[in-house]
Motif scaffolding. Sequence first.
Motif, PDB file in Angstrom:
ATOM      1  N   PRO A  82       0.827  -1.216   0.000  1.00 21.63           N
ATOM      2  CA  PRO A  82       0.000   0.000   0.000  1.00 21.63           C
ATOM      3  C   PRO A  82       0.856   1.259   0.000  1.00 21.63           C
ATOM      4  CG  PRO A  82      -0.750  -1.561   1.669  1.00 21.63           C
ATOM      5  CD  PRO A  82       0.560  -2.079   1.159  1.00 21.63           C
ATOM      6  N   LYS A  83       0.373   2.310  -0.693  1.00 20.48           N
ATOM      7  CA  LYS A  83       1.113   3.568  -0.785  1.00 20.48           C
ATOM      8  C   LYS A  83       1.361   4.179   0.589  1.00 20.48           C
ATOM      9  CE  LYS A  83      -0.338   4.900  -5.448  1.00 20.48           C
ATOM     10  NZ  LYS A  83      -1.058   5.923  -6.261  1.00 20.48           N
TER      11      LYS A  83
ATOM     12  N   ALA B 221       5.127   5.812   4.764  1.00 19.77           N
ATOM     13  CA  ALA B 221       5.559   5.789   6.163  1.00 19.77           C
ATOM     14  C   ALA B 221       6.966   5.222   6.291  1.00 19.77           C
ATOM     15  CB  ALA B 221       4.575   4.968   6.999  1.00 19.77           C
ATOM     16  N   ALA B 222       7.250   4.156   5.525  1.00 20.63           N
ATOM     17  CA  ALA B 222       8.570   3.529   5.582  1.00 20.63           C
ATOM     18  C   ALA B 222       9.655   4.487   5.098  1.00 20.63           C
ATOM     19  CB  ALA B 222       8.587   2.254   4.739  1.00 20.63           C
TER      20      ALA B 222
ATOM     21  N   THR C 204       4.414  -0.993  11.446  1.00 23.20           N
ATOM     22  CA  THR C 204       3.793  -0.401  10.264  1.00 23.20           C
ATOM     23  C   THR C 204       3.520  -1.445   9.186  1.00 23.20           C
ATOM     24  OG1 THR C 204       4.912   1.712  10.652  1.00 23.20           O
ATOM     25  CG2 THR C 204       4.087   1.341   8.441  1.00 23.20           C
ATOM     26  N   ALA C 205       4.498  -2.310   8.953  1.00 24.14           N
ATOM     27  CA  ALA C 205       4.433  -3.238   7.827  1.00 24.14           C
ATOM     28  C   ALA C 205       3.612  -4.483   8.119  1.00 24.14           C
ATOM     29  CB  ALA C 205       5.851  -3.635   7.423  1.00 24.14           C
ATOM     30  N   GLY C 206       3.631  -4.926   9.370  1.00 24.56           N
ATOM     31  CA  GLY C 206       3.054  -6.243   9.636  1.00 24.56           C
ATOM     32  C   GLY C 206       4.075  -7.300   9.246  1.00 24.56           C
ATOM     33  N   GLN C 207       4.038  -8.435   9.887  1.00 31.58           N
ATOM     34  CA  GLN C 207       5.078  -9.438   9.697  1.00 31.58           C
ATOM     35  C   GLN C 207       5.064 -10.049   8.300  1.00 31.58           C
ATOM     36  OE1 GLN C 207       5.441 -12.206  12.930  1.00 31.58           O
ATOM     37  NE2 GLN C 207       5.488 -10.604  14.479  1.00 31.58           N
ATOM     38  N   GLU C 208       3.932  -9.950   7.579  1.00 33.94           N
ATOM     39  CA  GLU C 208       3.864 -10.520   6.232  1.00 33.94           C
ATOM     40  C   GLU C 208       4.582  -9.651   5.197  1.00 33.94           C
ATOM     41  OE1 GLU C 208       0.293  -7.891   6.829  1.00 33.94           O
ATOM     42  OE2 GLU C 208       1.348  -9.426   7.987  1.00 33.94           O
TER      43      GLU C 208
ATOM     44  N   LYS D 203       3.552  14.079   8.343  1.00 37.30           N
ATOM     45  CA  LYS D 203       2.447  13.802   7.424  1.00 37.30           C
ATOM     46  C   LYS D 203       2.297  12.307   7.148  1.00 37.30           C
ATOM     47  CE  LYS D 203       0.764  14.896   2.773  1.00 37.30           C
ATOM     48  NZ  LYS D 203       1.038  15.634   1.513  1.00 37.30           N
ATOM     49  N   ALA D 204       3.421  11.596   6.951  1.00 35.04           N
ATOM     50  CA  ALA D 204       3.359  10.224   6.436  1.00 35.04           C
ATOM     51  C   ALA D 204       3.333   9.138   7.515  1.00 35.04           C
ATOM     52  CB  ALA D 204       4.541   9.978   5.498  1.00 35.04           C
ATOM     53  N   ILE D 205       3.976   9.383   8.657  1.00 35.80           N
ATOM     54  CA  ILE D 205       4.038   8.327   9.686  1.00 35.80           C
ATOM     55  C   ILE D 205       2.738   8.315  10.478  1.00 35.80           C
ATOM     56  CG2 ILE D 205       5.274   7.479  11.714  1.00 35.80           C
ATOM     57  CD1 ILE D 205       7.783   8.841  10.685  1.00 35.80           C
ATOM     58  N   PRO D 206       2.114   7.155  10.608  1.00 31.78           N
ATOM     59  CA  PRO D 206       0.875   7.081  11.386  1.00 31.78           C
ATOM     60  C   PRO D 206       1.141   7.192  12.881  1.00 31.78           C
ATOM     61  CG  PRO D 206       1.543   4.888  10.715  1.00 31.78           C
ATOM     62  CD  PRO D 206       2.503   5.839  10.056  1.00 31.78           C
ATOM     63  N   ASP D 207       0.111   7.520  13.642  1.00 25.03           N
ATOM     64  CA  ASP D 207       0.248   7.527  15.098  1.00 25.03           C
ATOM     65  C   ASP D 207       0.363   6.099  15.609  1.00 25.03           C
ATOM     66  OD1 ASP D 207       0.142  10.294  15.921  1.00 25.03           O
ATOM     67  OD2 ASP D 207      -1.922  10.317  15.197  1.00 25.03           O
ATOM     68  N   PHE D 208       1.186   5.903  16.608  1.00 26.22           N
ATOM     69  CA  PHE D 208       1.343   4.585  17.221  1.00 26.22           C
ATOM     70  C   PHE D 208       0.887   4.661  18.671  1.00 26.22           C
ATOM     71  CE2 PHE D 208       4.424   4.657  13.790  1.00 26.22           C
ATOM     72  CZ  PHE D 208       4.253   3.417  13.202  1.00 26.22           C
TER      73      PHE D 208
END
Length: 469
Positions: free
Chosen positions: A12-13, A18-19, A133-137, A190-195
């Motif tokens: 996903p974009k 975020a990465a 962010t990515a998930g283990q998959e 802008k790009a990194i989501p809240d954790f």
Amino acid sequence: MSKDKIKKQGLPKEMLAAAWAIALGAIAPMLDSTMVNIAIDQLIRDFSTTLDIVQWSITGYVLALAIAVPVSGWLMNKFNGKKIFIGAVIAFGVISVFIGISWDVMSFIFFRLLQGFSAGVITTLMMTLLVKTAGQENVGRVMAIVSTPMILGPILGPVIGGFIIHGASWHWIFFINVFVVLIAAPLMMKAIPDFKPFNKDSKLDVFGIIDLSIMSVALIYGITKAADHASFNNSETILWVTIGLSLALIYVIYNRIRKNQTVLPLNLFAHKSFLASSVGLFLANIAIMGPMLILPLFFQNFRDFTPIEAALALIPQGVGMLVTRPLIGKMIDRIGAKYVVMVSLVISLSGSVPLIFITDKTSMIWISIVLFIRGSGIGGVMLPLTSEAYTGLNSRQLPEAGVGINIIENLGSSFGSALISTVVVAVTQGVQPTVINSLKSYHAGFLVAAIVLAVIFIPGLFLTHKRTV
């Protein structure tokens, strides 16, 4: 939606954005940690001081970074990871200004200590937030992106630092961080989501943090002294390593009493993937960081290269690491870490064993090809081992795993540098200082690194693999 469709669609974009934002935030500390090495001579002259004192700006940076690692685990548990990460990046930029305007060597060292602490927070949070962010998959492919600064730093840092000093002064090595942070901060916001806090109920493990921090500092400092003395059998190394190991034993007992309710629960090592990755990463840092120390010295001593030319000569290795990363990331997510590591070890050894036989007459084209092959394989060793460390862990364990992996990598890289430099010096002690004898000492260093690299096959057997349909 089927897994096949997800794979075809790619990442996903939002995840990629975020990465890349996380990677951009980590560029400044990764570059800065190597650029300062080029400025040592100028710092000695400008501050009218000695090499031993200036070296504390480098050693202190590493030690402060080590102290920050266990603290970072608690910060992720209690607070919004995005805010902590961005705050650490901004702090790094602000502190860089103060380093650039340092009025004497003591103020320079003090601000470098603060900068090292902020760098420790950045590097620890970087990987943990990435996995979240990515998930283990998807962690392999996304980690291939975010770890790019970790490659660019050691490769481009000395080159950029050399050009900055040649065209301006050492002050701009630090002032340039401000421009990087000014670009990175808005993009990160802008790009990194809240954790959400990983474990808000966790209490500050003061004793555990202090114990691990002092343990890391004692071990790293003791190992550094071994490099200075070119021997592990010296009073300073023995003293500090003994203190470090004693604190490690105390932590084991403390962790048992607290029933793993600590900043680094040792039951993490009960996970086969985490244990195998930890051993593999410790060995990999020895095998990789050791030659990174003596290769530039080889070019300077036997080819009469300048420090900048020696840094440029290492670029083929970095290019090899970069070009294979996208493929390695995809293969980790597709087939798992085990076979990626095994194949990459074979490639790495193909580019490491020839270094045992290079001489002052060996063609630079041939050396460049060997370094390119070595770099291509190294990326396939480090990347899957790092991603594998988080396999099978739940969200609450991610900060703790990040603490453990960072401590292990810091110790491995310090031990590798000390071990290889000690081997190089030990071979030449008591013999006539000829070109042949000097070459033998470097060959011995490359041989030790190749042997350690081969030993990684053992923990590699215990890594996970995925069935493909």
